[in-house]
Design a protein around this motif. Structure first.
Motif, PDB file in Angstrom:
ATOM      1  N   ASP A  40      -9.129  10.426   3.144  1.00  0.00           N
ATOM      2  CA  ASP A  40      -9.122  10.942   1.783  1.00  0.00           C
ATOM      3  C   ASP A  40     -10.536  10.889   1.215  1.00  0.00           C
ATOM      4  OD1 ASP A  40      -7.976  11.841  -0.671  1.00  0.00           O
ATOM      5  OD2 ASP A  40      -7.975   9.774  -1.415  1.00  0.00           O
ATOM      6  N   VAL A  42     -12.685  12.035  -2.393  1.00  0.00           N
ATOM      7  CA  VAL A  42     -12.643  12.552  -3.756  1.00  0.00           C
ATOM      8  C   VAL A  42     -14.068  12.680  -4.258  1.00  0.00           C
ATOM      9  CG1 VAL A  42     -11.817  12.181  -6.104  1.00  0.00           C
ATOM     10  CG2 VAL A  42     -10.413  11.465  -4.164  1.00  0.00           C
ATOM     11  N   THR A  57      -5.319   7.429   3.049  1.00  0.00           N
ATOM     12  CA  THR A  57      -4.141   7.872   2.323  1.00  0.00           C
ATOM     13  C   THR A  57      -2.917   7.830   3.231  1.00  0.00           C
ATOM     14  OG1 THR A  57      -3.181   9.653   0.984  1.00  0.00           O
ATOM     15  CG2 THR A  57      -4.559  10.319   2.834  1.00  0.00           C
ATOM     16  N   THR A  84      -8.548   4.924  -1.836  1.00  0.00           N
ATOM     17  CA  THR A  84      -9.824   5.481  -2.282  1.00  0.00           C
ATOM     18  C   THR A  84     -10.217   4.917  -3.642  1.00  0.00           C
ATOM     19  OG1 THR A  84      -9.161   7.512  -1.167  1.00  0.00           O
ATOM     20  CG2 THR A  84     -11.081   7.625  -2.597  1.00  0.00           C
ATOM     21  N   SER A  85     -11.425   4.372  -3.723  1.00  0.00           N
ATOM     22  CA  SER A  85     -11.898   3.795  -4.977  1.00  0.00           C
ATOM     23  C   SER A  85     -13.417   3.758  -4.994  1.00  0.00           C
ATOM     24  CB  SER A  85     -11.347   2.374  -5.167  1.00  0.00           C
ATOM     25  OG  SER A  85     -11.840   1.506  -4.161  1.00  0.00           O
ATOM     26  N   GLU A 101      -9.834   3.867  -9.228  1.00  0.00           N
ATOM     27  CA  GLU A 101      -9.024   3.920  -8.017  1.00  0.00           C
ATOM     28  C   GLU A 101      -8.058   5.103  -8.058  1.00  0.00           C
ATOM     29  OE1 GLU A 101      -7.024   0.213  -7.699  1.00  0.00           O
ATOM     30  OE2 GLU A 101      -8.872  -0.964  -7.558  1.00  0.00           O
ATOM     31  N   ALA A 102      -7.913   5.767  -6.913  1.00  0.00           N
ATOM     32  CA  ALA A 102      -6.909   6.826  -6.777  1.00  0.00           C
ATOM     33  C   ALA A 102      -5.541   6.174  -6.603  1.00  0.00           C
ATOM     34  CB  ALA A 102      -7.230   7.712  -5.584  1.00  0.00           C
ATOM     35  N   ASP A 105       0.290  10.179  -5.598  1.00  0.00           N
ATOM     36  CA  ASP A 105       0.099  11.628  -5.663  1.00  0.00           C
ATOM     37  C   ASP A 105       1.419  12.298  -5.330  1.00  0.00           C
ATOM     38  OD1 ASP A 105      -0.707  14.246  -5.539  1.00  0.00           O
ATOM     39  OD2 ASP A 105      -2.318  13.928  -4.096  1.00  0.00           O
ATOM     40  N   ALA A 131      -1.789  13.873  -9.454  1.00  0.00           N
ATOM     41  CA  ALA A 131      -2.377  12.640  -8.943  1.00  0.00           C
ATOM     42  C   ALA A 131      -2.699  11.693 -10.093  1.00  0.00           C
ATOM     43  CB  ALA A 131      -3.644  12.943  -8.150  1.00  0.00           C
ATOM     44  N   VAL A 133      -5.037   8.513 -11.496  1.00  0.00           N
ATOM     45  CA  VAL A 133      -6.301   7.788 -11.356  1.00  0.00           C
ATOM     46  C   VAL A 133      -6.263   6.613 -12.326  1.00  0.00           C
ATOM     47  CG1 VAL A 133      -8.799   7.889 -11.622  1.00  0.00           C
ATOM     48  CG2 VAL A 133      -7.578   9.846 -10.670  1.00  0.00           C
ATOM     49  N   ARG A 193     -10.672  17.246  -4.001  1.00  0.00           N
ATOM     50  CA  ARG A 193     -10.135  16.257  -3.065  1.00  0.00           C
ATOM     51  C   ARG A 193      -9.942  16.925  -1.709  1.00  0.00           C
ATOM     52  NH1 ARG A 193      -5.262  12.151  -4.735  1.00  0.00           N
ATOM     53  NH2 ARG A 193      -5.912  10.427  -3.361  1.00  0.00           N
TER      54      ARG A 193
END
Length: 204
Positions: A40, A42, A57, A84-85, A101-102, A105, A131, A133, A193
């Motif tokens: 993943d 972003v 992910t 992911t962050s 942070e993600a 989703d 999604a 966040v 993304r």
């Protein structure tokens, strides 16, 4: 891209409604469940020099396909999460930490595939994605963590992949997909993304 995503989903949905019951027969037809995992990334779509932030992910998918000759039409829904962050230190005071942070989703869309052998199918997909966040701020003095905000982002997704049958009821797949999130509360965030996904599934 947004029009392509919606057109793919609409075409798959319309074809499924119009198809007779007998058209559902075929090696790539029927319901399916999948476990997914992958890469993943972003990044800020408005900054061409941005490398973004990457993570892992994972999640699951449920879908249903019909087959007409060598053409497959499907609908699918998916739930994933990500590691992911991005973090920054000493943002407001010495020793503090700010992180974004993600989160989860949700995806709902359609796909159109072409059977290229008895075991393999290539496909394109498109649809809607939502999604989350989450941002946090941790003070340096006490270590207390305050959740600043959780934001849900609406966007669209397009992608393409290859599905390969391992047996009459099991399969694996590889997929690339791109998602774009345009704005939050009328603020243009221009977030892109990119994901590389692998999946293993069962068809029934």
């Amino acid at each position: 891209m947004r029009k392509l995503a919606m057109a793919t989903a609409a075409a798959a949905f319309g074809a499924m409604l119009a198809a007779p019951a007998m058209a559902q027969d075929g090696p790539f037809a029927g319901g399916r469940v999948e476990a997914l995992a992958g890469y993943d990334n972003v990044q800020d779509g408005g900054d061409g020099s941005s490398e973004g932030t990457s993570g892992f992910t994972y999640g699951g998918l449920v879908g249903y396909d019909i087959q007409r000759g060598n053409t497959v039409f499907g609908l699918e829904g998916e739930v994933t999460d990500a590691t992911t962050s991005t973090r920054s230190y000493n943002a407001l005071a010495a020793g503090d930490r700010f992180s974004v942070e993600a989160g989860r989703d949700f995806y709902l869309g359609g796909r159109i595939g072409a059977v290229i052998s008895p075991q393999a199918m290539v496909y394109a997909k498109g649809g809607y994605t939502n999604a989350r966040v989450e941002s946090r701020y941790t003070t340096g003095a006490t270590g207390a963590t305050e959740t600043i905000d959780k934001v849900n982002l609406d966007g669209f997704r397009v992608g393409a992949g290859l599905e390969y049958k391992l047996s009459p009821t099991s399969f694996i797949k590889g997929e690339y997909r791109y998602s774009h999130y345009g704005n939050v509360d009328n603020v243009d965030i221009d977030l892109d993304r990119h994901q590389l996904m692998a999946g293993i599934g069962i068809r029934f």
